[in-house]
Design a protein around this motif. Structure first.
Motif: not given
Length: 125
Positions: A53, A74, A77
């Motif tokens: 990530t 990101n 998420n």
């Protein structure tokens, strides 16, 4: 605690495309590794792709290289698996997994701490 939820699985014809999603919650995901895995009936789990990530190398399984691509948001998420040129052998339940470590390329190595419930992808010929 980390929670992962996959969605977007569907039935498609061979040669078609599909995008599935994984939405995660939990602070650990801000600096974690994400993996997509799949399992067909009667077969072992297969690593599809693993990535970080926070950047770094992405590893694709040999059977999906050139056809599948990951993308990520990101801030939300959310991680996507874009699947193109689908084949009947891509039929499987697709799982999203996460961990703070990645052992090797992660495709066939090491445990993954958190798993989603899976989403079914069916490709018909």
């Amino acid at each position: 605690q980390v929670h992962l939820v996959e969605s977007g699985g569907d039935s498609v014809q061979a040669g078609g495309s599909l995008r599935i999603s994984c939405v995660g919650s939990g602070s650990a995901l801000s600096n974690a590794y994400i993996g997509w895995f799949r399992q067909a009936p009667g077969k072992q789990r297969e690593g599809v792709v693993t990535f970080s990530t926070t950047g770094g190398r992405t590893y694709y399984g040999d059977s999906v290289k050139g056809r599948f691509t990951i993308s990520q948001d990101n801030a939300k998420n959310t991680w996507y698996l874009q699947m193109n040129s689908l084949k009947p052998e891509d039929t499987a339940v697709y799982y999203c997994a996460a961990d703070v470590f990645r052992y090797g390329d992660g495709l066939n190595h090491g445990p993954w701490r958190w798993w989603g419930q899976g989403t079914q992808v069916t490709v018909s010929s």
